[in-house]
Design a protein around this motif. Structure first.
Motif, PDB file in Angstrom:
ATOM      1  N   LEU A  27       7.394 -32.760  -6.179  1.00 45.24           N
ATOM      2  CA  LEU A  27       7.801 -31.194  -5.952  1.00 45.24           C
ATOM      3  C   LEU A  27       6.740 -30.313  -6.337  1.00 45.24           C
ATOM      4  CD1 LEU A  27      11.668 -30.710  -6.772  1.00 45.24           C
ATOM      5  CD2 LEU A  27      10.565 -30.335  -4.593  1.00 45.24           C
ATOM      6  N   GLU A  28       6.025 -30.714  -7.452  1.00 39.18           N
ATOM      7  CA  GLU A  28       5.217 -29.822  -7.896  1.00 39.18           C
ATOM      8  C   GLU A  28       3.768 -29.803  -6.867  1.00 39.18           C
ATOM      9  OE1 GLU A  28       5.209 -27.711 -10.242  1.00 39.18           O
ATOM     10  OE2 GLU A  28       7.130 -28.379 -10.825  1.00 39.18           O
ATOM     11  N   GLU A  29       3.471 -30.895  -6.263  1.00 36.00           N
ATOM     12  CA  GLU A  29       2.325 -31.204  -5.205  1.00 36.00           C
ATOM     13  C   GLU A  29       2.920 -30.373  -4.000  1.00 36.00           C
ATOM     14  OE1 GLU A  29       0.315 -34.704  -2.628  1.00 36.00           O
ATOM     15  OE2 GLU A  29       2.005 -35.142  -3.991  1.00 36.00           O
ATOM     16  N   ALA A  30       3.992 -30.435  -3.728  1.00 38.59           N
ATOM     17  CA  ALA A  30       4.514 -29.745  -2.410  1.00 38.59           C
ATOM     18  C   ALA A  30       4.491 -28.127  -2.697  1.00 38.59           C
ATOM     19  CB  ALA A  30       6.182 -30.254  -2.086  1.00 38.59           C
ATOM     20  N   LYS A  56      13.415 -22.682  -9.864  1.00 32.19           N
ATOM     21  CA  LYS A  56      13.879 -24.134  -9.562  1.00 32.19           C
ATOM     22  C   LYS A  56      15.498 -24.036  -9.530  1.00 32.19           C
ATOM     23  CE  LYS A  56      11.646 -28.377 -10.725  1.00 32.19           C
ATOM     24  NZ  LYS A  56      11.128 -29.057 -11.621  1.00 32.19           N
ATOM     25  N   ILE A  57      16.073 -24.751  -8.383  1.00 31.74           N
ATOM     26  CA  ILE A  57      17.542 -24.936  -8.249  1.00 31.74           C
ATOM     27  C   ILE A  57      17.876 -26.252  -8.104  1.00 31.74           C
ATOM     28  CG2 ILE A  57      17.517 -22.424  -7.573  1.00 31.74           C
ATOM     29  CD1 ILE A  57      18.146 -23.641  -4.688  1.00 31.74           C
ATOM     30  N   ARG A  58      19.173 -26.387  -8.142  1.00 36.02           N
ATOM     31  CA  ARG A  58      19.781 -27.566  -7.726  1.00 36.02           C
ATOM     32  C   ARG A  58      20.787 -27.633  -6.674  1.00 36.02           C
ATOM     33  NH1 ARG A  58      19.139 -32.193 -10.374  1.00 36.02           N
ATOM     34  NH2 ARG A  58      18.711 -31.155 -12.236  1.00 36.02           N
ATOM     35  N   ILE A  59      20.352 -28.189  -5.368  1.00 34.62           N
ATOM     36  CA  ILE A  59      21.202 -28.277  -4.294  1.00 34.62           C
ATOM     37  C   ILE A  59      22.379 -29.080  -4.117  1.00 34.62           C
ATOM     38  CG2 ILE A  59      19.166 -27.805  -2.743  1.00 34.62           C
ATOM     39  CD1 ILE A  59      19.198 -30.880  -1.774  1.00 34.62           C
ATOM     40  N   SER A  60      23.549 -28.817  -3.449  1.00 36.70           N
ATOM     41  CA  SER A  60      24.887 -29.375  -3.559  1.00 36.70           C
ATOM     42  C   SER A  60      24.706 -30.883  -3.822  1.00 36.70           C
ATOM     43  CB  SER A  60      25.500 -28.966  -2.018  1.00 36.70           C
ATOM     44  OG  SER A  60      26.777 -29.539  -2.005  1.00 36.70           O
ATOM     45  N   GLU A  64      17.091 -31.466  -7.284  1.00 36.05           N
ATOM     46  CA  GLU A  64      16.138 -30.425  -7.782  1.00 36.05           C
ATOM     47  C   GLU A  64      15.498 -29.746  -6.389  1.00 36.05           C
ATOM     48  OE1 GLU A  64      13.708 -31.156 -11.250  1.00 36.05           O
ATOM     49  OE2 GLU A  64      15.389 -30.557 -12.446  1.00 36.05           O
ATOM     50  N   ALA A  65      15.189 -28.465  -6.475  1.00 34.29           N
ATOM     51  CA  ALA A  65      14.721 -27.844  -5.335  1.00 34.29           C
ATOM     52  C   ALA A  65      13.773 -26.532  -5.663  1.00 34.29           C
ATOM     53  CB  ALA A  65      15.324 -27.487  -4.175  1.00 34.29           C
ATOM     54  N   LEU A  89      12.915 -33.054  -2.834  1.00 34.02           N
ATOM     55  CA  LEU A  89      12.575 -34.317  -2.941  1.00 34.02           C
ATOM     56  C   LEU A  89      13.749 -35.276  -2.795  1.00 34.02           C
ATOM     57  CD1 LEU A  89      10.086 -36.200  -3.362  1.00 34.02           C
ATOM     58  CD2 LEU A  89      10.239 -36.099  -5.646  1.00 34.02           C
ATOM     59  N   GLU A  90      13.569 -36.281  -1.970  1.00 31.09           N
ATOM     60  CA  GLU A  90      14.667 -37.249  -1.772  1.00 31.09           C
ATOM     61  C   GLU A  90      14.081 -38.693  -1.478  1.00 31.09           C
ATOM     62  OE1 GLU A  90      17.956 -38.188  -2.432  1.00 31.09           O
ATOM     63  OE2 GLU A  90      18.051 -39.928  -1.458  1.00 31.09           O
TER      64      GLU A  90
END
Length: 131
Positions: A27-30, A56-60, A64-65, A89-90
């Motif tokens: 995520l940091e790279e993105a 930073k949030i957490r989706i359903s 983390e996003a 990221l998944e």
């Protein structure tokens, strides 16, 4: 539900959505590269736009996003923009969902009266990644 008006205060609005699978492994790279992409476009002027918002949030589905709000003016279209991105990221793949609203209104006026932040956060928080 909630929808974006085709016109706001008699002036046209545009809305564009995109979903992208990206090449990043973290995520940091993105986030770092995403910021660079937002700011390097020569048709975006940030001088009179509100400050960027990043959290930073957490989706359903539990991932983390990063939630990113960017505002800018595009001279080629003569429009102000509210751009919302979520990066998540998944399974070692990063996904981005982008919502971009173009308008000729004041940034804060349309954001508050149409509820752009609320709409973006509601949609983005409800995301689920399924394989």
């Amino acid at each position: 539900g909630r929808d974006f008006p085709a016109y706001y205060n008699g002036l046209i609005t545009t809305e564009v959505w995109s979903i992208t699978e990206t090449k990043y492994k973290t995520l940091e790279e993105a986030k770092k590269d995403w910021f660079q992409g937002i700011y390097e476009n020569p048709d975006r002027k940030f001088e009179d736009a509100p400050e960027q918002l990043v959290c930073k949030i957490r989706i359903s589905s539990g991932e983390e996003a990063y939630f990113i709000r960017s505002n800018f003016f595009r001279p080629s279209k003569n429009l102000n923009y509210h751009r919302y991105d979520i990066l998540t990221l998944e399974n070692e793949k990063t996904y981005a969902l982008t919502m971009s609203i173009g308008h000729q209104a004041d940034y804060e006026d349309i954001r508050e009266n149409v509820g752009l932040d609320i709409v973006a956060k509601t949609i983005f928080l409800s995301l689920e990644i399924k394989n």
